[in-house]
Design an enzyme around this catalytic site. Structure first.
Site, PDB file in Angstrom:
ATOM      1  N   SER A  58       0.790  -1.234   0.000  1.00 45.61           N
ATOM      2  CA  SER A  58       0.000   0.000   0.000  1.00 45.61           C
ATOM      3  C   SER A  58       0.823   1.286   0.000  1.00 45.61           C
ATOM      4  O   SER A  58       0.243   2.374  -0.027  1.00 45.61           O
ATOM      5  CB  SER A  58      -0.945   0.018   1.199  1.00 45.61           C
ATOM      6  OG  SER A  58      -2.037  -0.837   0.967  1.00 45.61           O
ATOM      7  N   LYS A 106      -0.267   3.627  -2.641  1.00 49.23           N
ATOM      8  CA  LYS A 106      -1.296   4.658  -2.510  1.00 49.23           C
ATOM      9  C   LYS A 106      -0.714   6.069  -2.431  1.00 49.23           C
ATOM     10  O   LYS A 106      -1.427   7.051  -2.673  1.00 49.23           O
ATOM     11  CB  LYS A 106      -2.177   4.383  -1.291  1.00 49.23           C
ATOM     12  CG  LYS A 106      -3.018   3.109  -1.402  1.00 49.23           C
ATOM     13  CD  LYS A 106      -3.922   2.940  -0.186  1.00 49.23           C
ATOM     14  CE  LYS A 106      -4.816   1.708  -0.288  1.00 49.23           C
ATOM     15  NZ  LYS A 106      -4.100   0.441  -0.085  1.00 49.23           N
ATOM     16  N   SER A 157      -5.765   3.409   4.681  1.00 47.35           N
ATOM     17  CA  SER A 157      -5.291   2.507   3.634  1.00 47.35           C
ATOM     18  C   SER A 157      -6.408   1.637   3.074  1.00 47.35           C
ATOM     19  O   SER A 157      -6.221   0.445   2.811  1.00 47.35           O
ATOM     20  CB  SER A 157      -4.149   1.619   4.158  1.00 47.35           C
ATOM     21  OG  SER A 157      -3.349   1.155   3.094  1.00 47.35           O
ATOM     22  N   LYS A 184       2.970   6.654   5.182  1.00 42.73           N
ATOM     23  CA  LYS A 184       2.174   5.612   4.530  1.00 42.73           C
ATOM     24  C   LYS A 184       2.741   4.255   4.879  1.00 42.73           C
ATOM     25  O   LYS A 184       3.945   4.039   4.788  1.00 42.73           O
ATOM     26  CB  LYS A 184       2.155   5.784   3.000  1.00 42.73           C
ATOM     27  CG  LYS A 184       1.165   4.835   2.322  1.00 42.73           C
ATOM     28  CD  LYS A 184      -0.262   5.227   2.630  1.00 42.73           C
ATOM     29  CE  LYS A 184      -1.257   4.087   2.400  1.00 42.73           C
ATOM     30  NZ  LYS A 184      -1.268   3.078   3.483  1.00 42.73           N
TER      31      LYS A 184
END
Length: 352
Positions: free
Chosen positions: A135, A138, A194, A299
């Site tokens: 992720s 993202k 997320s 993140k």
């Protein structure tokens, strides 16, 4: 639903006012005629979205010449009172990590600590290997959305295709098909919590659809010099989304230039009011939730092939720094690796 949107914008305007020195966010999200916080505008034009996504970058954007001399690049300009923006600048990476003694032990497959102003690599482990990034994907999804200058108040309704997953993996989520939110909320879901369906919906509703979005992700990576990076979808569920720690250092430096990405990725918690149910949500990064470090962007990521990953833009001993951890075995190990690296970097003297 209208009340939930007003609440969302009110929280956004309040948090930005408290955390950023620039007033451009307030000028956007607060009704100019009201003169007070809480009267949030819900109809952002593409120009307003551009300003919202890219405000207050002049204090963060640094460009390094090949000779290594840093200069501040001011990216916000005005012509006839209308703000315009140059492309985000990329830090040129210079690996001098071998010159630092007593480096900490890191169990993750790859790790990087980089001075975000000069591009100097302070710590390096396996930084050129292209690895699955889960992720962390993202973050590029958010950059592409930011660059597109889309209407952030546009309603997006989640469809069953957004839950289909990728790379043979199901998309686990507390969201449901039929849930509706504006684009800003979808971006907050994707960055803070997320949420894979939110990231999938952002790609689906991009001009030209999902294929155009993936092309834009890879084009942005090439433009930034992320030579080991390749994307096949927007969520990170597919292990064919790969990048090196070095490339992610570039991406984090770039993403930190977008005000909304910084704000949304470091929101510790948020209660999403979907009109008929409330989703109480927390940031996926324990270091953000606990609040012990000055983290400007964050993140996390996890799939089996990638292990536990995290990228952060932080401030250590008054030095803006990028931290990348790829392939940690557990969430606790990821947090411990990041904490060791940040504690170590906080004690380094700044080179003149």
């Amino acid at each position: 639903m209208k009340n939930s949107k007003k609440s969302f914008m009110h929280v956004l305007s309040m948090s930005i006012l408290l955390s950023l020195s620039s007033t451009s966010f307030a000028e956007l999200v607060i009704n100019p005629s009201s003169g007070s916080v809480g009267q949030a505008s819900m109809n952002w034009s593409s120009e307003e979205a551009s300003q919202l996504l890219n405000s207050d970058v002049s204090s963060l954007v640094e460009e390094v010449s090949p000779q290594g001399s840093a200069k501040v690049t001011t990216t916000v300009r005005s012509s006839n009172g209308v703000p315009s923006y140059s492309a985000p600048k990329t830090v040129h990476i210079i690996d001098t990590s071998a010159g630092y003694s007593s480096q900490p032990s890191v169990s993750a497959r790859a790790a990087l600590v980089m001075d975000a102003q000069t591009g100097e690599v302070l710590y390096s482990k396996n930084t050129n290997a292209a690895l699955p990034i889960a992720s962390i994907t993202k973050l590029m999804t958010a950059v592409v959305i930011a660059d597109a200058r889309l209407d952030m108040s546009e309603e997006i309704t989640l469809q069953s295709v957004d839950f289909a997953g990728a790379g043979g993996k199901n998309s686990s989520s507390t969201l449901r098909a039929g849930d509706s939110m504006n684009r800003a909320e979808a971006l907050l879901f994707a960055l803070m919590k997320s949420e894979n369906p939110a990231a999938a919906a952002l790609a689906r509703t991009y001009p030209g659809g999902r294929s155009a979005f993936i092309s834009a992700m890879n084009a942005k990576a090439r433009a930034l010099g992320m030579s080991s990076t390749h994307y096949v979808e927007s969520t990170g569920l597919d292990p064919h989304n790969v990048a090196s720690a070095r490339d992610l250092g570039i991406l984090v430096s770039t993403a930190s230039q977008y005000g909304l990405i910084r704000q949304f990725s470091t929101t510790a918690s948020y209660d999403f009011n979907l009109g008929y149910r409330m989703l109480k949500s927390n940031n996926t990064n324990a270091l953000v939730r606990n609040g012990g470090w000055n983290i400007n962007l964050s993140k996390t990521g996890y799939i089996n092939e990638a292990g536990r990953c995290v990228v952060m833009h932080t401030t250590l001993n008054s030095r803006p720094a990028v931290v990348v951890i790829l392939g940690a075995s557990t969430s606790q190990s990821r947090t411990e690796d990041a904490t060791r690296l940040m504690t170590w970097a906080s004690q380094l003297p700044k080179r003149i």
